[in-house]
Design a protein around this motif. Structure first.
Motif, PDB file in Angstrom:
ATOM      1  N   ALA A  25       0.827  -1.212   0.000  1.00  0.00           N
ATOM      2  CA  ALA A  25       0.000   0.000   0.000  1.00  0.00           C
ATOM      3  C   ALA A  25       0.857   1.256   0.000  1.00  0.00           C
ATOM      4  CB  ALA A  25      -0.932  -0.012   1.220  1.00  0.00           C
ATOM      5  N   THR A  26       1.932   1.243   0.766  1.00  0.00           N
ATOM      6  CA  THR A  26       2.824   2.417   0.845  1.00  0.00           C
ATOM      7  C   THR A  26       3.526   2.668  -0.474  1.00  0.00           C
ATOM      8  OG1 THR A  26       3.192   2.038   3.208  1.00  0.00           O
ATOM      9  CG2 THR A  26       4.809   3.394   2.045  1.00  0.00           C
ATOM     10  N   ALA A  27       4.092   1.622  -1.061  1.00  0.00           N
ATOM     11  CA  ALA A  27       4.868   1.785  -2.293  1.00  0.00           C
ATOM     12  C   ALA A  27       3.997   2.188  -3.474  1.00  0.00           C
ATOM     13  CB  ALA A  27       5.615   0.497  -2.607  1.00  0.00           C
ATOM     14  N   LEU A  28       2.822   1.585  -3.581  1.00  0.00           N
ATOM     15  CA  LEU A  28       1.954   1.828  -4.739  1.00  0.00           C
ATOM     16  C   LEU A  28       0.936   2.932  -4.507  1.00  0.00           C
ATOM     17  CD1 LEU A  28       1.256  -1.856  -5.895  1.00  0.00           C
ATOM     18  CD2 LEU A  28       3.088  -0.304  -6.600  1.00  0.00           C
ATOM     19  N   ASP A  29       0.892   3.445  -3.258  1.00  0.00           N
ATOM     20  CA  ASP A  29      -0.066   4.501  -2.901  1.00  0.00           C
ATOM     21  C   ASP A  29      -1.498   4.059  -3.193  1.00  0.00           C
ATOM     22  OD1 ASP A  29      -0.899   6.941  -1.924  1.00  0.00           O
ATOM     23  OD2 ASP A  29      -0.676   7.997  -3.845  1.00  0.00           O
ATOM     24  N   SER A  31      -4.997   1.639  -1.400  1.00  0.00           N
ATOM     25  CA  SER A  31      -5.624   1.328  -0.118  1.00  0.00           C
ATOM     26  C   SER A  31      -5.135  -0.009   0.421  1.00  0.00           C
ATOM     27  CB  SER A  31      -7.147   1.286  -0.270  1.00  0.00           C
ATOM     28  OG  SER A  31      -7.524   0.172  -1.065  1.00  0.00           O
ATOM     29  N   TYR A  32      -5.371  -0.223   1.704  1.00  0.00           N
ATOM     30  CA  TYR A  32      -4.970  -1.482   2.330  1.00  0.00           C
ATOM     31  C   TYR A  32      -5.729  -2.649   1.694  1.00  0.00           C
ATOM     32  CZ  TYR A  32      -3.616  -4.707   6.069  1.00  0.00           C
ATOM     33  OH  TYR A  32      -3.092  -5.749   6.780  1.00  0.00           O
ATOM     34  N   ASP A  33      -7.009  -2.426   1.392  1.00  0.00           N
ATOM     35  CA  ASP A  33      -7.815  -3.481   0.763  1.00  0.00           C
ATOM     36  C   ASP A  33      -7.281  -3.839  -0.621  1.00  0.00           C
ATOM     37  OD1 ASP A  33      -9.455  -3.698   2.943  1.00  0.00           O
ATOM     38  OD2 ASP A  33     -11.020  -2.373   2.136  1.00  0.00           O
ATOM     39  N   ALA A  34      -6.901  -2.824  -1.393  1.00  0.00           N
ATOM     40  CA  ALA A  34      -6.348  -3.070  -2.734  1.00  0.00           C
ATOM     41  C   ALA A  34      -5.027  -3.825  -2.631  1.00  0.00           C
ATOM     42  CB  ALA A  34      -6.154  -1.753  -3.465  1.00  0.00           C
ATOM     43  N   ALA A  35      -4.239  -3.486  -1.614  1.00  0.00           N
ATOM     44  CA  ALA A  35      -2.981  -4.192  -1.388  1.00  0.00           C
ATOM     45  C   ALA A  35      -3.246  -5.643  -1.021  1.00  0.00           C
ATOM     46  CB  ALA A  35      -2.187  -3.489  -0.290  1.00  0.00           C
ATOM     47  N   HIS A  36      -4.263  -5.863  -0.195  1.00  0.00           N
ATOM     48  CA  HIS A  36      -4.602  -7.231   0.233  1.00  0.00           C
ATOM     49  C   HIS A  36      -5.040  -8.089  -0.954  1.00  0.00           C
ATOM     50  CE1 HIS A  36      -6.041 -10.533   2.671  1.00  0.00           C
ATOM     51  NE2 HIS A  36      -7.229 -10.449   2.069  1.00  0.00           N
ATOM     52  N   ARG A  37      -5.781  -7.498  -1.891  1.00  0.00           N
ATOM     53  CA  ARG A  37      -6.219  -8.253  -3.069  1.00  0.00           C
ATOM     54  C   ARG A  37      -5.011  -8.718  -3.878  1.00  0.00           C
ATOM     55  NH1 ARG A  37     -10.248  -4.236  -3.168  1.00  0.00           N
ATOM     56  NH2 ARG A  37      -9.166  -3.048  -4.797  1.00  0.00           N
ATOM     57  N   GLN A  55      11.571  -0.996  -7.277  1.00  0.00           N
ATOM     58  CA  GLN A  55      12.421   0.181  -7.070  1.00  0.00           C
ATOM     59  C   GLN A  55      12.273   0.739  -5.662  1.00  0.00           C
ATOM     60  OE1 GLN A  55      11.220   2.803 -10.284  1.00  0.00           O
ATOM     61  NE2 GLN A  55      12.856   2.054 -11.631  1.00  0.00           N
ATOM     62  N   TYR A  56      11.072   0.740  -5.149  1.00  0.00           N
ATOM     63  CA  TYR A  56      10.811   1.313  -3.820  1.00  0.00           C
ATOM     64  C   TYR A  56      11.556   0.551  -2.733  1.00  0.00           C
ATOM     65  CZ  TYR A  56       8.120   3.677  -0.150  1.00  0.00           C
ATOM     66  OH  TYR A  56       7.741   4.448   0.932  1.00  0.00           O
ATOM     67  N   TYR A  57      11.621  -0.784  -2.896  1.00  0.00           N
ATOM     68  CA  TYR A  57      12.277  -1.613  -1.876  1.00  0.00           C
ATOM     69  C   TYR A  57      13.613  -2.190  -2.349  1.00  0.00           C
ATOM     70  CZ  TYR A  57       7.939  -1.158   0.705  1.00  0.00           C
ATOM     71  OH  TYR A  57       6.866  -0.642   1.397  1.00  0.00           O
ATOM     72  N   ASN A  58      14.146  -1.622  -3.429  1.00  0.00           N
ATOM     73  CA  ASN A  58      15.469  -2.008  -3.933  1.00  0.00           C
ATOM     74  C   ASN A  58      15.591  -3.508  -4.181  1.00  0.00           C
ATOM     75  OD1 ASN A  58      16.993   0.647  -3.758  1.00  0.00           O
ATOM     76  ND2 ASN A  58      16.210   0.451  -1.669  1.00  0.00           N
ATOM     77  N   LEU A  59      14.601  -4.057  -4.878  1.00  0.00           N
ATOM     78  CA  LEU A  59      14.625  -5.469  -5.234  1.00  0.00           C
ATOM     79  C   LEU A  59      15.162  -5.613  -6.649  1.00  0.00           C
ATOM     80  CD1 LEU A  59      11.063  -6.484  -3.980  1.00  0.00           C
ATOM     81  CD2 LEU A  59      13.200  -6.564  -2.709  1.00  0.00           C
ATOM     82  N   SER A  60      15.931  -6.650  -6.886  1.00  0.00           N
ATOM     83  CA  SER A  60      16.461  -6.926  -8.222  1.00  0.00           C
ATOM     84  C   SER A  60      15.485  -7.849  -8.946  1.00  0.00           C
ATOM     85  CB  SER A  60      17.838  -7.592  -8.129  1.00  0.00           C
ATOM     86  OG  SER A  60      18.769  -6.714  -7.550  1.00  0.00           O
TER      87      SER A  60
END
Length: 322
Positions: A25-29, A31-37, A55-60
């Protein structure tokens, strides 16, 4: 399958007190519900969302596929520099890249110093101006015949350079040097002096400034200085790699061309680099805790190099028959 791998990777990288849904939810801006889906696989990540999340969490992203080889990683490359404007941009972008890492309380820098660490030569003084002159002479075709005594940079470039240099102060730093770490700066002074682009008087001043810088560094090498550790390696030549570590992540900076570098936060690569640098430390001598004789021996060797160039320039003045 990709979405599961992305979420599994993200879960491993998150702090213990951060939930997966909260992170999405934080990275994609959203809602929590949308993140849960998305975390429950009821909705799929779009390609754009996957990139933003990585990119937000520096994942390769290249490591999310099972058939990806360990020898292949994703890196970010700084832009090449061709003039002063781009040099200032380099200082600004480097600051933006490093500030979030170095601003954390538990950050640590491990610097393999083939050359004098860049940050020491980013001040508003003669030596720093000379280093900028050297960089631009090598990168800017308009500087081909420019003499150093007529060289200057804008106030905004100086401010950007100083801001980047100031990041290096009051940090937890470990540097690995060898006797040749000062060589490139000495060669640059000698080369441009011999080429007639650097006057004898200014060259002698640069030698004095360089010696003053080394003295300042030597004064930091104390047993009680826990935030600055200075190692001397007699066996290997350094490579200017810089590893920045925080509690949450690591970033490795690898030289590419003059000033430019590759940067990666790939976890496995950073851990491998850390292991290699730690091996270098094991074969190095920590001068902070070494005896006074060992400290003096190292720094006197460096001073002798600077003095030798100083004497050579002075001799050329005396023997100038024209």
């Amino acid at each position: 399958m990709f979405q599961k791998q992305l979420l599994d990777k993200l879960q491993l990288e998150l702090p213990a007190n951060t939930s997966l849904n909260e992170a999405i939810a934080t990275a994609l801006d959203i809602s929590y519900d949308a993140a849960h889906r998305r975390s429950s696989f009821k909705s799929k990540f779009s390609l754009e969302e996957s990139v933003i999340l990585a990119q937000y969490y520096n994942l390769s992203l290249d490591r999310l596929f099972e058939n990806t080889k360990d020898e292949i990683i994703a890196v970010e490359k700084t832009k090449l520099i061709h003039n002063e404007t781009e040099l200032q941009h380099y200082f600004d972008k480097s600051y933006e890249s490093l500030y979030p890492l170095l601003n954390k309380k538990e950050s640590h820098i491990l610097y393999s110093a083939k050359d004098i660490p860049l940050f020491y030569t980013l001040e508003n003084n003669l030596l720093s101006r000379f280093k900028m002159y050297v960089w631009l002479k090598l990168l800017d075709s308009a500087m081909v015949s420019k003499e150093f005594d007529s060289f200057s940079v804008s106030l905004s470039t100086l401010q950007s350079a100083t801001a980047l240099g100031n990041l290096y102060q009051n940090l937890n730093i470990t540097e690995i040097w060898d006797i040749t770490t000062v060589n490139s700066t000495l060669k640059q002074i000698h080369f441009y002096n011999q080429a007639g682009l650097l006057s004898n008087i200014t060259a002698l001043k640069l030698c004095k400034d360089l010696k003053l810088l080394i003295t300042t560094i030597s004064e930091k090498v104390k047993t009680e200085n826990e935030n600055y550790k200075f190692y001397y390696n007699e066996l290997l030549l350094m490579n200017n790699n810089v590893l920045v570590s925080t509690k949450e992540r690591q970033s490795l900076f690898v030289p590419f061309t003059i000033l430019s570098y590759f940067q990666t936060s790939d976890r496995i690569t950073c851990l491998q680099a850390e292991a290699f640098l730690n091996k270098q430390l094991q074969s190095s001598k920590l001068l902070n805790t070494a005896g006074e004789k060992e400290k003096l021996t190292f720094f006197n060797k460096v001073y002798s190099k600077i003095d030798a160039l100083h004497q050579l320039i002075e001799a050329s003045q005396i023997l100038d028959f024209e």
